[in-house]
Design a protein around this motif. Structure first.
Motif, PDB file in Angstrom:
ATOM      1  N   UNK A  16       0.776  -1.180  -0.076  1.00  0.00           N
ATOM      2  CA  UNK A  16      -0.083  -0.189  -0.170  1.00  0.00           C
ATOM      3  C   UNK A  16       0.605   1.206  -0.054  1.00  0.00           C
ATOM      4  N   UNK A  17       1.996   1.166   0.816  1.00  0.00           N
ATOM      5  CA  UNK A  17       2.890   2.476   0.677  1.00  0.00           C
ATOM      6  C   UNK A  17       3.591   2.451  -0.682  1.00  0.00           C
ATOM      7  N   UNK A  18       3.572   1.463  -1.142  1.00  0.00           N
ATOM      8  CA  UNK A  18       4.305   1.717  -2.602  1.00  0.00           C
ATOM      9  C   UNK A  18       3.490   2.235  -3.604  1.00  0.00           C
ATOM     10  N   UNK A  19       2.381   1.817  -3.383  1.00  0.00           N
ATOM     11  CA  UNK A  19       1.061   2.200  -4.119  1.00  0.00           C
ATOM     12  C   UNK A  19       0.746   3.826  -4.059  1.00  0.00           C
ATOM     13  N   UNK A  20       1.113   4.115  -2.820  1.00  0.00           N
ATOM     14  CA  UNK A  20       0.845   5.513  -2.450  1.00  0.00           C
ATOM     15  C   UNK A  20       2.178   6.479  -2.796  1.00  0.00           C
ATOM     16  N   UNK A  21       3.369   5.937  -3.622  1.00  0.00           N
ATOM     17  CA  UNK A  21       4.309   6.449  -3.932  1.00  0.00           C
ATOM     18  C   UNK A  21       5.615   6.250  -3.278  1.00  0.00           C
ATOM     19  N   UNK A  42      14.798  -5.302   5.326  1.00  0.00           N
ATOM     20  CA  UNK A  42      15.096  -4.436   4.236  1.00  0.00           C
ATOM     21  C   UNK A  42      15.288  -5.462   2.962  1.00  0.00           C
ATOM     22  N   UNK A  43      15.763  -6.398   3.051  1.00  0.00           N
ATOM     23  CA  UNK A  43      16.021  -7.259   1.648  1.00  0.00           C
ATOM     24  C   UNK A  43      14.560  -7.448   1.123  1.00  0.00           C
ATOM     25  N   UNK A  44      13.561  -7.832   1.960  1.00  0.00           N
ATOM     26  CA  UNK A  44      12.232  -8.437   1.702  1.00  0.00           C
ATOM     27  C   UNK A  44      11.703  -7.136   0.964  1.00  0.00           C
ATOM     28  N   UNK A  45      11.803  -6.156   1.682  1.00  0.00           N
ATOM     29  CA  UNK A  45      11.168  -4.819   1.327  1.00  0.00           C
ATOM     30  C   UNK A  45      11.542  -4.539  -0.238  1.00  0.00           C
ATOM     31  N   UNK A  46      13.007  -4.554  -0.555  1.00  0.00           N
ATOM     32  CA  UNK A  46      13.501  -4.365  -1.721  1.00  0.00           C
ATOM     33  C   UNK A  46      12.934  -5.439  -2.773  1.00  0.00           C
ATOM     34  N   UNK A  47      12.612  -6.668  -2.448  1.00  0.00           N
ATOM     35  CA  UNK A  47      12.173  -7.535  -3.053  1.00  0.00           C
ATOM     36  C   UNK A  47      10.651  -7.465  -3.734  1.00  0.00           C
ATOM     37  N   UNK A  48      10.027  -6.908  -2.607  1.00  0.00           N
ATOM     38  CA  UNK A  48       8.456  -6.587  -2.616  1.00  0.00           C
ATOM     39  C   UNK A  48       8.309  -5.122  -3.875  1.00  0.00           C
ATOM     40  N   UNK A  49       9.455  -4.391  -3.546  1.00  0.00           N
ATOM     41  CA  UNK A  49       9.248  -2.953  -4.354  1.00  0.00           C
ATOM     42  C   UNK A  49       9.651  -3.510  -5.893  1.00  0.00           C
ATOM     43  N   UNK A  51      11.880  -3.788  -9.253  1.00  0.00           N
ATOM     44  CA  UNK A  51      12.653  -2.846 -10.068  1.00  0.00           C
ATOM     45  C   UNK A  51      11.551  -2.070 -10.817  1.00  0.00           C
ATOM     46  N   UNK A  52      10.389  -1.872 -10.461  1.00  0.00           N
ATOM     47  CA  UNK A  52       9.481  -1.123 -11.296  1.00  0.00           C
ATOM     48  C   UNK A  52       9.917   0.519 -11.370  1.00  0.00           C
ATOM     49  N   UNK A  53       8.898   1.032 -12.177  1.00  0.00           N
ATOM     50  CA  UNK A  53       9.255   2.447 -12.084  1.00  0.00           C
ATOM     51  C   UNK A  53       8.838   3.349 -10.707  1.00  0.00           C
TER      52      UNK A  53
END
Length: 74
Positions: A16-21, A42-49, A51-53
């Protein structure tokens, strides 16, 4: 499923935070504290994010004011 057990942040919250920007682990940390204690997530967060725009990163690359432009686009 919990991503950050230190602060009880779930995968859904990170998404949701990623969808919010938020498009970097640091921005996720600012929004939720995830990754600011032990750092094990942190690595799990990186994986969730992935390499999208990232709208803010694209604005910064164009030397445009990232926060103002993003808020105007919303």
């Amino acid at each position: 499923m919990y991503v950050c057990s230190c602060f009880g942040v779930t995968e859904a919250q990170v998404r949701q935070h990623a969808a919010d920007g938020a498009c970097t682990p640091r921005q996720i940390a600012s929004a939720s504290k995830a990754g600011t204690d032990c750092g094990g997530c942190v690595r799990r967060i990186q994986a969730l994010l992935g390499r999208g725009t990232c709208p803010r990163r694209e604005l910064i690359d164009r030397h445009a004011p990232a926060l103002e432009q993003l808020d105007d686009a919303a």
